[in-house]
Design an enzyme around this catalytic site. Sequence first.
Site, PDB file in Angstrom:
ATOM      1  N   ILE A   1       6.322   3.274 -10.653  1.00 34.08           N
ATOM      2  CA  ILE A   1       6.298   4.551 -10.139  1.00 34.08           C
ATOM      3  C   ILE A   1       7.686   5.096 -10.349  1.00 34.08           C
ATOM      4  CG2 ILE A   1       6.278   5.361  -7.868  1.00 34.08           C
ATOM      5  CD1 ILE A   1       3.450   4.396  -8.153  1.00 34.08           C
TER       6      ILE A   1
ATOM      7  N   PRO B   1       9.402   7.600  -6.204  1.00 34.90           N
ATOM      8  CA  PRO B   1       8.713   7.218  -5.070  1.00 34.90           C
ATOM      9  C   PRO B   1       8.137   8.343  -3.916  1.00 34.90           C
ATOM     10  CG  PRO B   1      10.372   5.646  -5.070  1.00 34.90           C
ATOM     11  CD  PRO B   1      10.500   6.848  -6.146  1.00 34.90           C
TER      12      PRO B   1
ATOM     13  N   GLN C   1       1.711  12.480  -3.629  1.00 41.06           N
ATOM     14  CA  GLN C   1       0.177  12.347  -4.482  1.00 41.06           C
ATOM     15  C   GLN C   1      -0.626  11.344  -3.723  1.00 41.06           C
ATOM     16  OE1 GLN C   1       1.815  12.453  -8.649  1.00 41.06           O
ATOM     17  NE2 GLN C   1      -0.090  13.946  -8.686  1.00 41.06           N
TER      18      GLN C   1
ATOM     19  N   GLU D   1      -5.108  11.220  -9.364  1.00 40.49           N
ATOM     20  CA  GLU D   1      -6.792  11.223  -8.809  1.00 40.49           C
ATOM     21  C   GLU D   1      -6.991   9.954  -8.030  1.00 40.49           C
ATOM     22  OE1 GLU D   1      -9.200  13.549 -11.963  1.00 40.49           O
ATOM     23  OE2 GLU D   1      -7.069  12.935 -12.802  1.00 40.49           O
TER      24      GLU D   1
END
Lengths: 178, 776
Positions: free
Chosen positions: B668, B671, B677, B743
């Site tokens: 990541i 963060p 997201q 997504e």
Amino acid sequence: MTADRSAAAIAAIRINGVDCPVPADPRMSLLDLLRETLHLHGTKKGCNQGACGACTVLVDGERIVSCLSLAVQHAGRSVTTIEGLADQHGLHPLQQAFIEHDGFQCGYCTPGQICSAVGMAAELKRGVPSHVTQDLASDHVAFSPDEVRERMSGNLCRCGAHNGIIDAISETYAEAAE
Amino acid sequence: MSIAEEAKLAVRGAIQGVMEKAIELAPDSWMPGGKPDSLIATKHGSIGASVPRIDSPLKVQGKAPFAAEFELPGMVYAALMFSTVAKGRIATLDTAQAEAAPGVVLVMTHRNAPRMESMPVFLSAEKAGGGDNLPIMQDDRIHWNGQPIAVVLAETQEQADYAVALIRASYEQDAATTSFATAKRKGTEPGLFMGQPLKTEKGSADAAFKASAAKVEATYTTPRHNHNAIEPHAATVAWDGDRLIVHDASQAVAHTAWSLGKIFGISEQQVHVTSPFVGGGFGGKCLWQHQVLGAAAAKLAGRPVRIALSREGVYRLIGGRTLTEQRLAIGADQDGRFNAIIHSGTVATTRQNGMPEPFILPTMSSYGSPNIKLDVEVVYLDMLANTFMRAPGESVGTFALESAIDELAVSLGIDPVELRILNQPSEDPLKGTPFSSRHITEAWRAGAEKFGWSKRSAPGTVRDGEWQIGIGCATATYPYHRMPGGAARITLTRDGYARVEIAAHEMGMGTATAHTQVVADRLGLSRDQVTFAYGDSLMPGVVLAGGSQQTASIGASVIAAHHVLIKELLKLAGNDSPLAGLGTDEVGTLNGGLAKLDDPSRHESYVSILTRSGRDHVAVEGSASAPLETMHWSMHSFGALFCEIGVNSVTGETRVRRFLGSYDCGRILNPKTAASQFRGGIIMGLGLALMEETQFDDRNGRVMNPSLAEYHVPVHLDVPPIDVIWTDIPDPRAPMGARGIGEIGITGVGAAVANAVFNATGKRVRDLPLTLDKLM
């Protein structure tokens, strides 16, 4: 509205402290006046039919959706937009809290969320009840996450920054409300 | 399909098959990612820091400029008129009153529009970006209900809106196919995605399913969806001679520039598309007819044009996600081990695009089974072209797959978390390629622990007043993608500052913030010495903000440019440098300069190299390697989702009380923005689960709820606090060790909610959205 307005003030709308002439076209919404005539693009057009809240501004301290309001209705009144919230000392505390809590992603609904929250905090302080208020007869409404979530539900966010927005508002206004 | 076409496809498929096999069998070291990105090992840099968004001061003050906020001298405003029939031709079109209305500058229809080519439809060429391939105002034909038939330009938006209301049209209608059920009765066709059928079989799934000791089989349906970015689509367009300038809201600036060039018969260099800020995209902010109509009208009127779609205009002109009808069958032994998975069904699409919603995608990688059969069939309707929307395929495919697994767990009396862990594959279930990095089991364990999964009760047994309470889980999944075409330019100046330019996009993902962090670490600089510039088609690279691939594409492009930069700097450093005699492979970037990799004391700063060589700056460009890593390894992200809901036993209303997502998406980068997201995807998934539906009139092909008042998205009161955790285990094969996260958030959420509803009520709902009428 005050009683002693001069004729000149009636013909003008005070926007972020500056008098602006009322538009000639009576069809022009307050939103289009801000964005297209005054080039104050901070107030956003998301639906132009009062469903998304992106165009929320403060008129005499109360929040309204500027797309559903004709500019000519606001002669003699005082409008505050997102551009009018920061002052010479810097960002409004709520703007700063939105940054810290990541209360946005794309940033398009953000000005409306922030203006709406400023108006909402004043409504809470005045004891205006909402759909989730338990005791409708009381003059005092306790600050709670549910009150904030209910009262902010007219401001849509599609990126999904809801948690950050509510955290930013709570941090800014929860203590003041106690 | 003709025999010739089938033969062509078979040949193409065979060649691709040979290529794929060769790449699968090649040594790791030949692949991008064969030698892991050196940044994966860095622990104390900028990557991994919770940096607030670089653009946040602009955004909280409303100062970030969006597409409809560019002011051009002499600019006029556009309004559109939409057809009210689905198919046929315009019989009469009376524009006289509109032309005479105050402030009107132009009324453009098929009678006077300039000659233009159709849009090159997305995926038909490397930079094709069009949502459909229909003629745009070139004739009197109508192809969908809502097609634009006239553009009015006027001095103000009010004048344009008024004048468009004065246009009168009548139509000669042709028989249109607008009903999914009717079309299906006439027969379906294989869904083709980039020319390949969405059809795969391993083993003998039908026979294995029949022979299985435990079986579930059901049909799951999902409706049409719209992206509903809060910023409606808009473009501010101007011609400067034969140069076209478009200030757009775009997740594909390079595609848009190239495609507009094709449409207007000019080179892509003559088209300049900018998009500094995008007010939400989700797959919808690509090239649609409005940019073309705006440019055509600007050409005809000789004035710059602002074309900002109304909210209704967005529903009429911009495609959304199509509906799906999916059959999911799982056969297992008594212990729950899968013998067969069959995922098949039908979606609606159109002849003018190429997007059969690939709902089988999650089933290709989530679970192991000796027998798998996947098949997407399509029917063609006369409707607005459907398109990509956040996690096309996975978002709705996981609803069927993850609901069916829950049903199997119930019928076998196995904990659904354990059933999922039991069926984890050891290699790619279809291709047999090794996983680059797969830690879904760790994500399940961590998530279950934090959520308190072990406290789950039997269906229909927990109450809180009039609320029935339940918890459910599901798997989230999305692949790692990297598309060809990435490229970046790095300019290093003598004062030690770096500017990276790449034609990428910022739609709220935090692109500029995360990549400022990455570039700072890669060049050995601090964040304030780095500028990350994007959103301009004149910059290098073809970088779609889609498929969760932008981070990988930018990462690989900057890696390539970084190589060139080291080479150039070594040349400039010459023989008087502590670096003298070293080759590019022996040198890295460290502390604002170059250093020998195994002897950092041999170091010279950028400032010193450029000063000594008398250079003001050095600028280099690099092109990313071909994305072969995705063929050599099986690269996927996963997540374990947990949801607690209450269903009101009186009204049937469902409220989400708690939600936790536990993800395995590689490293990541930031963060703070990553958590946003993930949450954003989950919240869009709550909308998909509970309320979202584009209502489509089967009789005439018209969208019936083209407004945010009638299409419901989650509002603040619908969104509980959402907990997000992640493994943070870098993927050694991905740039920075990071797989995209844009997504995956939406995937699996529909099933997690539906499974929780079952746990609360004992009712299984297989038709989204889960509205209260289905629970009464």
